[in-house]
Design a protein around this motif. Sequence first.
Motif, PDB file in Angstrom:
ATOM      1  N   UNK A   8      52.247  69.523  11.119  1.00 60.06           N
ATOM      2  CA  UNK A   8      51.884  70.681  11.939  1.00 60.06           C
ATOM      3  C   UNK A   8      51.775  70.214  13.379  1.00 60.06           C
ATOM      4  N   UNK A   9      52.561  70.812  14.256  1.00 67.83           N
ATOM      5  CA  UNK A   9      52.489  70.437  15.673  1.00 67.83           C
ATOM      6  C   UNK A   9      51.478  71.349  16.355  1.00 67.83           C
ATOM      7  N   UNK A  10      50.402  70.766  16.853  1.00 64.64           N
ATOM      8  CA  UNK A  10      49.330  71.535  17.495  1.00 64.64           C
ATOM      9  C   UNK A  10      48.075  71.515  16.646  1.00 64.64           C
ATOM     10  N   UNK A  11      47.037  70.814  17.152  1.00 63.87           N
ATOM     11  CA  UNK A  11      45.782  70.673  16.391  1.00 63.87           C
ATOM     12  C   UNK A  11      44.700  71.562  16.999  1.00 63.87           C
ATOM     13  N   UNK A  12      45.046  72.828  17.247  1.00 67.75           N
ATOM     14  CA  UNK A  12      44.101  73.731  17.903  1.00 67.75           C
ATOM     15  C   UNK A  12      43.326  74.580  16.913  1.00 67.75           C
ATOM     16  N   UNK A  13      42.913  75.746  17.386  1.00 69.76           N
ATOM     17  CA  UNK A  13      42.097  76.658  16.587  1.00 69.76           C
ATOM     18  C   UNK A  13      42.855  77.201  15.381  1.00 69.76           C
ATOM     19  N   UNK A  14      44.182  77.265  15.492  1.00 68.77           N
ATOM     20  CA  UNK A  14      44.974  77.766  14.371  1.00 68.77           C
ATOM     21  C   UNK A  14      45.448  76.604  13.492  1.00 68.77           C
ATOM     22  N   UNK A  15      46.111  75.625  14.126  1.00 72.43           N
ATOM     23  CA  UNK A  15      46.691  74.508  13.364  1.00 72.43           C
ATOM     24  C   UNK A  15      45.653  73.740  12.563  1.00 72.43           C
ATOM     25  N   UNK A  16      44.543  73.387  13.203  1.00 72.68           N
ATOM     26  CA  UNK A  16      43.523  72.554  12.539  1.00 72.68           C
ATOM     27  C   UNK A  16      42.994  73.188  11.262  1.00 72.68           C
ATOM     28  N   UNK A  17      42.348  74.361  11.365  1.00 72.53           N
ATOM     29  CA  UNK A  17      41.779  74.983  10.164  1.00 72.53           C
ATOM     30  C   UNK A  17      42.830  75.332   9.100  1.00 72.53           C
ATOM     31  N   UNK A  18      44.010  75.822   9.535  1.00 73.77           N
ATOM     32  CA  UNK A  18      45.028  76.230   8.554  1.00 73.77           C
ATOM     33  C   UNK A  18      45.485  75.025   7.735  1.00 73.77           C
ATOM     34  N   UNK A  19      45.734  73.929   8.423  1.00 76.18           N
ATOM     35  CA  UNK A  19      46.215  72.740   7.705  1.00 76.18           C
ATOM     36  C   UNK A  19      45.111  72.144   6.827  1.00 76.18           C
ATOM     37  N   UNK A  20      43.860  72.218   7.303  1.00 74.28           N
ATOM     38  CA  UNK A  20      42.759  71.679   6.498  1.00 74.28           C
ATOM     39  C   UNK A  20      42.690  72.426   5.162  1.00 74.28           C
ATOM     40  N   UNK A  21      42.879  73.748   5.216  1.00 69.59           N
ATOM     41  CA  UNK A  21      42.807  74.537   3.977  1.00 69.59           C
ATOM     42  C   UNK A  21      44.026  74.267   3.084  1.00 69.59           C
ATOM     43  N   UNK A  22      45.198  74.153   3.679  1.00 68.71           N
ATOM     44  CA  UNK A  22      46.379  73.823   2.851  1.00 68.71           C
ATOM     45  C   UNK A  22      46.154  72.464   2.172  1.00 68.71           C
ATOM     46  N   UNK A  23      45.633  71.491   2.933  1.00 63.40           N
ATOM     47  CA  UNK A  23      45.402  70.150   2.364  1.00 63.40           C
ATOM     48  C   UNK A  23      44.365  70.205   1.250  1.00 63.40           C
ATOM     49  N   UNK A  24      43.341  71.020   1.445  1.00 65.46           N
ATOM     50  CA  UNK A  24      42.299  71.132   0.406  1.00 65.46           C
ATOM     51  C   UNK A  24      42.882  71.712  -0.880  1.00 65.46           C
ATOM     52  N   UNK A  25      43.694  72.775  -0.708  1.00 63.63           N
ATOM     53  CA  UNK A  25      44.195  73.488  -1.883  1.00 63.63           C
ATOM     54  C   UNK A  25      45.409  72.821  -2.526  1.00 63.63           C
ATOM     55  N   UNK A  26      46.123  71.999  -1.770  1.00 64.25           N
ATOM     56  CA  UNK A  26      47.329  71.365  -2.319  1.00 64.25           C
ATOM     57  C   UNK A  26      47.216  69.846  -2.152  1.00 64.25           C
ATOM     58  N   UNK A  27      46.373  69.193  -2.947  1.00 66.16           N
ATOM     59  CA  UNK A  27      46.149  67.758  -2.746  1.00 66.16           C
ATOM     60  C   UNK A  27      47.402  66.913  -2.930  1.00 66.16           C
ATOM     61  N   UNK A  28      48.435  67.493  -3.591  1.00 65.14           N
ATOM     62  CA  UNK A  28      49.657  66.701  -3.810  1.00 65.14           C
ATOM     63  C   UNK A  28      50.572  66.732  -2.573  1.00 65.14           C
ATOM     64  N   UNK A  29      50.251  67.581  -1.607  1.00 69.68           N
ATOM     65  CA  UNK A  29      51.074  67.624  -0.385  1.00 69.68           C
ATOM     66  C   UNK A  29      50.392  66.810   0.710  1.00 69.68           C
ATOM     67  N   UNK A  30      51.167  65.957   1.386  1.00 64.98           N
ATOM     68  CA  UNK A  30      50.601  65.209   2.511  1.00 64.98           C
ATOM     69  C   UNK A  30      50.735  66.042   3.784  1.00 64.98           C
ATOM     70  N   UNK A  31      49.615  66.312   4.428  1.00 62.87           N
ATOM     71  CA  UNK A  31      49.613  67.183   5.606  1.00 62.87           C
ATOM     72  C   UNK A  31      49.200  66.360   6.837  1.00 62.87           C
ATOM     73  N   UNK A  32      50.090  66.312   7.821  1.00 69.69           N
ATOM     74  CA  UNK A  32      49.751  65.568   9.046  1.00 69.69           C
ATOM     75  C   UNK A  32      49.748  66.532  10.229  1.00 69.69           C
ATOM     76  N   UNK A  33      48.626  66.586  10.918  1.00 65.69           N
ATOM     77  CA  UNK A  33      48.511  67.468  12.086  1.00 65.69           C
ATOM     78  C   UNK A  33      48.651  66.594  13.325  1.00 65.69           C
ATOM     79  N   UNK A  34      49.608  66.924  14.184  1.00 59.68           N
ATOM     80  CA  UNK A  34      49.834  66.086  15.369  1.00 59.68           C
ATOM     81  C   UNK A  34      49.579  66.877  16.643  1.00 59.68           C
ATOM     82  N   UNK A  35      49.218  66.160  17.677  1.00 56.71           N
ATOM     83  CA  UNK A  35      48.974  66.800  18.964  1.00 56.71           C
ATOM     84  C   UNK A  35      49.197  65.765  20.049  1.00 56.71           C
ATOM     85  N   UNK A  36      49.628  66.243  21.213  1.00 55.54           N
ATOM     86  CA  UNK A  36      49.822  65.339  22.356  1.00 55.54           C
ATOM     87  C   UNK A  36      48.480  64.950  22.957  1.00 55.54           C
ATOM     88  N   UNK A  37      47.482  65.785  22.714  1.00 51.30           N
ATOM     89  CA  UNK A  37      46.162  65.593  23.310  1.00 51.30           C
ATOM     90  C   UNK A  37      45.369  64.544  22.503  1.00 51.30           C
TER      91      UNK A  37
END
Length: 467
Positions: A8-37
């Motif tokens: 996920x490109x962008x670790x903001x208010x949308x990217x962060x929480x959305x990816x955290x929930x996908x990672x929680x619900x799909x433990x078999x998927x590796x989720x990496x959130x990236x940001x330039x900041x």
Amino acid sequence: MKIKKICCIGAGYVGGPTMAVIAKKCPEIQVTVVDLNKERIAAWNDTDVNNIPVYEPGLGDIVAEARGRNLFFSTQVDEAIQEADMVFISVNTPTKTYGEGKGQAADLKWIELCARQIARVSTTDKIIVEKSTLPVRTASTLKDILSHTGNNINFQILSNPEFLAEGTAVEDLLSPDRVLIGGDPSPKGQAAVEALVEIYSTWVPTERILTTNLWSSELSKLTANAFLAQRVSSINAISEICEVTEADVNEVSRAIGSDSRVGPKFLKASVGFGGSCFQKDILNLVYIARTYGLNEVANYWEQVIIMNDHQKRRFAKKVISSLYNTVSGKKIAFLGWAFKKDTNDTRESAAIYVADHLLNENAELSVFDPKVTAQQVYTDLDYLGTRESTKNASLVTVTKDPYETCKGSHAVAVLTEWDEFNSYDWQKIYDNMLKPAYVFDGRDILETEKLKAIGFRVYTIGKTQTQ
Ligand code: UDX
Ligand code: ADP
């Protein structure tokens, strides 16, 4: 197509929480959130989850559970893109502040940069998911950039707008009213849609996962926000009528909201809506309509913004007129700076504009918000460019104690509906204020009768002032 790795490109208010929930619900998927900041990523990686950069009830626990297992936050953007089967684009798309479309169109600079970066580093086929709110037909821009890489990589573009509201992000993500996925009608496009449906269906009932074409999905996001904002502007327009007719806006809301065709939600009068989406998305809609020569449509939606600006201005004017038409050198206490409760986000918050108006009249402001930092308050005011930042710094103080904020003030203005404001010792606040002591409740959350009994003069949005 089974997705194993998501970036996920962008670790903001949308990217962060959305990816955290996908990672929680799909433990078999590796989720990496990236940001330039770098600071933002460092904060997401802070060992104490209370320090993650987005405050959302329940989010800390989810991050604590998934981080390091299948949820990663990183600044290695290229590597994460390269490895992923699916790339979410969740970067900021603010309103343009320059050139053609200034003040209305979305600035797609960051989206385009992402597309170019994806095109440059990809060596395998990928599904690209638009998560950020975008103008209709942005997918065609993405497609155009991605299809000119010359390396025969197949990119499928999906639109999967986020409907989460801040403050309830975790709840909204865990049990959404609907998930919307737009894709290309071709077999490859539909396979991409299916891959994303499969991820969401891990925890969302399939009847709540709607699939459409790309353009309907992009437009639905703008339309949903425009309709919601329109409801707030509509009830705010009525609040002004209530104030001169002895009607009570809460009673009117209840009366109209009990009609099942209208429904009870989003009918709370306020000092004006804020947040990163409503204004931006309506301006976007207005810009698109104008671009196609649909001037009546553009004017219709623009009115929602005009009404909202009016509501913020008239609240500030009410403060000034009540304080004998001058606030120069007077201390006014602000309770709340965030655009709504349970978030530390201040983007487009009504508080910023009300403050700006009062500062133009040389008021001295003292601000308290349970979650917003002093630095953010100054950044927000400086961003407006109305006056020198040294002037903002000299006229505005930010404290960590609401009683200190209110001490010695002529008036207290409630700008955000934080629950805790009601539980304060209002007698103590009154005792330490100049008299007559005023309260301007821009959110209608305080117990007016109790305050009046203490001796306050109380103005509440949408109610006729009787004192
Ligand atoms: C909004 C949409 O709700 C969400 O679906 C979308 O994904 C992003 O934009 P958000 O901006 O987080 O979410 O907050 P929301 O709860 O919609 O509130 C927006 C603004 O309207 C806030 O300033 C809020 O205080 C104000 N509001 C909302 C009112 O003044 N009255 C209401 O009845 C509801
Ligand atoms: P939203 O509310 O839509 O999540 P934010 O502004 O909170 O918006 O977050 C967007 C994030 O995207 C920011 O942290 C910003 O640094 C990041 N960003 C923007 N462009 C890029 C890019 N090309 N690569 C990586 N991150 C980016």
